[in-house]
Design a protein around this motif. Structure first.
Motif, short mmCIF file in Angstrom:
data_model
loop_
_atom_site.label_atom_id
_atom_site.label_comp_id
_atom_site.label_asym_id
_atom_site.label_seq_id
_atom_site.Cartn_x
_atom_site.Cartn_y
_atom_site.Cartn_z
N HIS B 51 0.84 -1.20 0.00
CA HIS B 51 0.00 0.00 0.00
C HIS B 51 0.87 1.25 0.00
O HIS B 51 1.84 1.34 0.75
N ALA B 52 0.50 2.22 -0.83
CA ALA B 52 1.23 3.49 -0.86
C ALA B 52 0.71 4.40 0.24
O ALA B 52 -0.50 4.45 0.50
N MET B 53 1.64 5.11 0.89
CA MET B 53 1.24 6.12 1.90
C MET B 53 1.75 7.45 1.41
O MET B 53 2.97 7.62 1.28
N THR B 54 0.83 8.35 1.14
CA THR B 54 1.23 9.61 0.52
C THR B 54 0.72 10.80 1.30
O THR B 54 -0.36 10.78 1.87
N ILE B 55 1.57 11.86 1.30
CA ILE B 55 1.24 13.12 1.97
C ILE B 55 1.13 14.20 0.89
O ILE B 55 1.96 14.24 -0.04
N LEU B 56 0.12 15.06 1.03
CA LEU B 56 -0.09 16.13 0.06
C LEU B 56 -0.06 17.47 0.80
O LEU B 56 -0.76 17.64 1.80
N PRO B 57 0.76 18.44 0.30
CA PRO B 57 0.76 19.76 0.96
C PRO B 57 -0.64 20.37 0.93
O PRO B 57 -1.39 20.17 -0.03
N LEU B 58 -0.95 21.12 1.98
CA LEU B 58 -2.29 21.72 2.10
C LEU B 58 -2.66 22.60 0.91
O LEU B 58 -3.83 22.66 0.52
N ASP B 59 -1.66 23.27 0.32
CA ASP B 59 -1.99 24.21 -0.76
C ASP B 59 -1.98 23.54 -2.12
O ASP B 59 -2.11 24.21 -3.14
N LYS B 60 -1.86 22.22 -2.15
CA LYS B 60 -1.81 21.53 -3.45
C LYS B 60 -3.08 20.74 -3.74
O LYS B 60 -3.10 19.87 -4.60
N ILE B 61 -4.14 21.02 -3.00
CA ILE B 61 -5.40 20.32 -3.26
C ILE B 61 -6.45 21.34 -3.67
O ILE B 61 -6.44 22.48 -3.20
N ILE B 212 -3.57 23.03 11.63
CA ILE B 212 -2.19 23.37 12.00
C ILE B 212 -1.35 22.85 10.82
O ILE B 212 -1.33 21.65 10.55
N PRO B 213 -0.68 23.74 10.11
CA PRO B 213 -0.10 23.33 8.82
C PRO B 213 1.23 22.59 8.96
O PRO B 213 2.00 22.83 9.90
N GLY B 214 1.44 21.68 8.02
CA GLY B 214 2.75 21.06 7.86
C GLY B 214 3.18 20.13 8.97
O GLY B 214 4.38 19.89 9.16
N THR B 215 2.26 19.56 9.69
CA THR B 215 2.66 18.82 10.89
C THR B 215 3.22 17.42 10.59
O THR B 215 3.94 16.88 11.42
N TYR B 216 2.88 16.84 9.42
CA TYR B 216 3.57 15.58 9.07
C TYR B 216 5.04 15.86 8.78
O TYR B 216 5.93 15.15 9.26
N THR B 217 5.29 16.91 7.98
CA THR B 217 6.67 17.30 7.70
C THR B 217 7.41 17.58 9.00
O THR B 217 8.53 17.12 9.22
N GLN B 218 6.75 18.33 9.88
CA GLN B 218 7.35 18.69 11.16
C GLN B 218 7.68 17.46 12.01
O GLN B 218 8.79 17.32 12.53
N ALA B 219 6.73 16.54 12.13
CA ALA B 219 6.92 15.37 12.99
C ALA B 219 8.02 14.48 12.45
O ALA B 219 8.84 13.95 13.22
N ILE B 220 8.05 14.31 11.13
CA ILE B 220 9.07 13.42 10.55
C ILE B 220 10.46 14.05 10.69
O ILE B 220 11.43 13.38 11.05
#
Lengths: 372, 372
Positions: B51-61, B212-220
């Motif tokens: 299974h693919a796990m993907t993250i999309l920036p908030l401003d790209k949807i 709260i923006p960017g929190t996956y990027t932040q956590a990783i």
């Protein structure tokens, strides 16, 4: 679209029918089902506003018609302290209709006991639908999986619950009927202890096979019999026993009463001291919303699913579990339950073991009658 | 039908990203959000299954895209004792899609803390959807109305809850966000203390404004910083403070621990004895699933909504509230919360008073930093 029944078959209730139903459903409620007086007041108000309340015999509806059973859920003590807003049941009906994209043809009573005899009438009146003449208990029981519908195979989800504040919950899928009861009970406690719940719609064909039949007719006739006896200065207790094949078990005064709210139920025990020595010196009734077990001199005399009535010794009217008080003079009357409630399948769900009395063996009152 | 985003914008997570997310989400979880190790094991398994796990920036949807926020609900202690079956969140998604006759385009994380960072990834992987890079808390909080989505006006019903046994409940309408929390909490207790809940879908435009923006990027990135420090034999606590603008408040040993399950929450208090006299002699942390208040020498030093981290003093990794043990050597670190959590509107819901501490006045860590 034509109706799935002939309007000529509808029995239009009168104000007098409601008064009789209050008494009769109170008696059949075996202490629970919600306070019938409060339920009647709501029904009277709707009738005064011009809403028709109609009953349809079970065999007069198209077998394919869609029927929705509903009733109040919660502790009777809450029902008399927090008055319903009035649209709870209608919201459940509409939420389920929208969710399932179906249109309901008739309302079914979940339990004929107490105000739960009134609730279906009130919802049906608002929705301009008839109520079928029968119910899922022939009395009142404290839990939802205890209907004949559930016992004989109906899956009661998806169901809808609503409260006075307009909250609506859909129980979409439950692993078992008992899981449904547990989730719904937790929700009703979170909602303050009282709500209305409508179970998944059933086809009329199924309702005909599994409902306790004719219980509106029965409750109204029973109420009339009590009232007639009161007016004629006959003994109303005798009138009830004659009409319902009942047995007078005890006459006594309430000398002690333990009653508290636990997990959304009213639970406790009433102790009785005999005032009519023919029927014993000491008695007790164990309650969980309803009267579950009657003991005389410490011995179990009657237990669920047979009906244990706690009646005002003078008027013959029911004293619901939330109205029990020290000093009341009561008669204990036992009525045999309907055969649908004493099959092995039913006893698994509504017998004494299901209520946490593994030591009690159910001896059907009806068989004792036959043996005698 | 074209996708509401450009697949080229998707960030495909690697196994290494998951390992870093376990550490980072654990730290941002402020003690709660569910055990991140258990959540990571499920995510690894799904990744191993292809299974693919993907993250999309908030401003790209696309702003009109439909986003579903979800997460585990219940007590973290239950989460480590009763392992999820794995389809809970997917059932919630499908039940809501069917109920609303809508198709969800992307998954949103309800809270980035703990295993609740993993849950959206797992559901999205099964549903072949991306997860947006942001969340509704920027940390973990114990109750559902405590998301920025709810705080800034989203009505989180209709929502869907499902458990390990396949039970599904739809909260169709709740009077208030708090009423929703109460009903859902009662249900999760009835279901044994753990379930997954998906809130009503939101348009991406709303998520962009309120998450709260960017929190996956932040956590990783935070997880990587800790691991890099561990490997370089640097002090990981210093690395966290540098990366997140944090402040080391205390170093101590757990000398006493009160912790129990109440109303579906883990509540209690950990007492600390200082091992680094620069930061004080005696400390304590009050918990309700998460770390709520840190006191030094009896004085409140940090409180919600600012982040109170209880970290292993050697590895810098989080010790979640259900893993606290007598004798552990911990560092207490405070991080300023995101500005979206300290508006007057937010403090009504996530400030100390909302948690039952009327005597505590919230002094934002961020402002103290500025004043200093």
């Amino acid at each position: 679209m034509s109706l799935p029944y002939d309007p000529a078959d509808l029995w239009h209730l009168t104000l007098d029918d409601l008064e009789a139903l209050e008494i009769g459903s109170g008696i059949l409620g075996t202490g629970g089902g919600g306070n019938p007086y409060i339920g009647k007041l709501r029904a009277r108000q709707l009738m005064a506003e011009g809403h028709a309340m109609t009953i349809l015999p079970l065999d007069k509806i198209d077998p394919d018609a869609l029927c929705l059973s509903l009733g109040g859920i919660g502790a009777p003590v809450v029902g008399i302290e927090r008055i319903k807003e009035g649209q709870e049941g209608l919201r459940c009906l509409r939420a389920l209709e929208a969710h399932l994209e179906m249109t309901v043809d008739a309302i079914v009573c979940e339990e004929i006991g107490g105000s739960n005899a009134m609730e279906p009438l009130n919802v049906a009146a608002l929705a301009k639908l008839p109520v079928l003449d029968g119910d899922g208990m022939g009395r009142a029981f404290p839990e939802m999986q205890m209907t004949t519908f559930s016992i004989y195979g109906h899956t009661s989800t998806p169901s809808a619950m609503s409260d006075t504040h307009g909250n609506v919950i859909l129980f979409h899928h439950a692993e078992t009927e008992l899981a449904h009861e547990r989730m719904a009970r937790a929700c009703v406690v979170a909602l303050g202890g009282g709500a209305v719940l409508a179970s998944a719609p059933m086809r009329a064909e199924f309702v005909r096979r599994t409902a306790i039949p004719g219980t509106y007719t029965q409750a109204i006739a029973l109420g009339r019999a009590v009232r007639d006896a009161q007016r004629a200065h006959d003994d109303p207790i005798d009138a009830i026993c004659r009409k319902e094949n009942g047995r007078r078990m005890f006459s006594g005064k309430i000398t002690d009463l333990k009653r508290h709210l636990r997990g959304g139920f009213v639970v406790g025990e009433a102790m009785l001291s005999g005032i009519d020595k023919d029927h014993g010196v000491q008695g007790s009734v164990v309650i969980q919303n309803e009267n579950l077990v009657f003991r005389r001199e410490g011995e179990v005399e009657v237990c669920v699913p047979d009906l244990i009535l706690v009646l005002d010794v003078d008027t013959g009217e029911a004293i619901t579990t939330e109205m029990l008080r020290y000093g009341q003079r009561v008669a204990i009357v036992a009525l045999p339950c309907h055969p649908l409630l004493r099959s092995p399948q039913a006893l698994e769900v509504v017998g004494p073991k299901a209520f946490g009395f593994p030591e009690i063996t159910y001896r059907p009152l009806a068989e004792e009658e036959e043996a005698a």
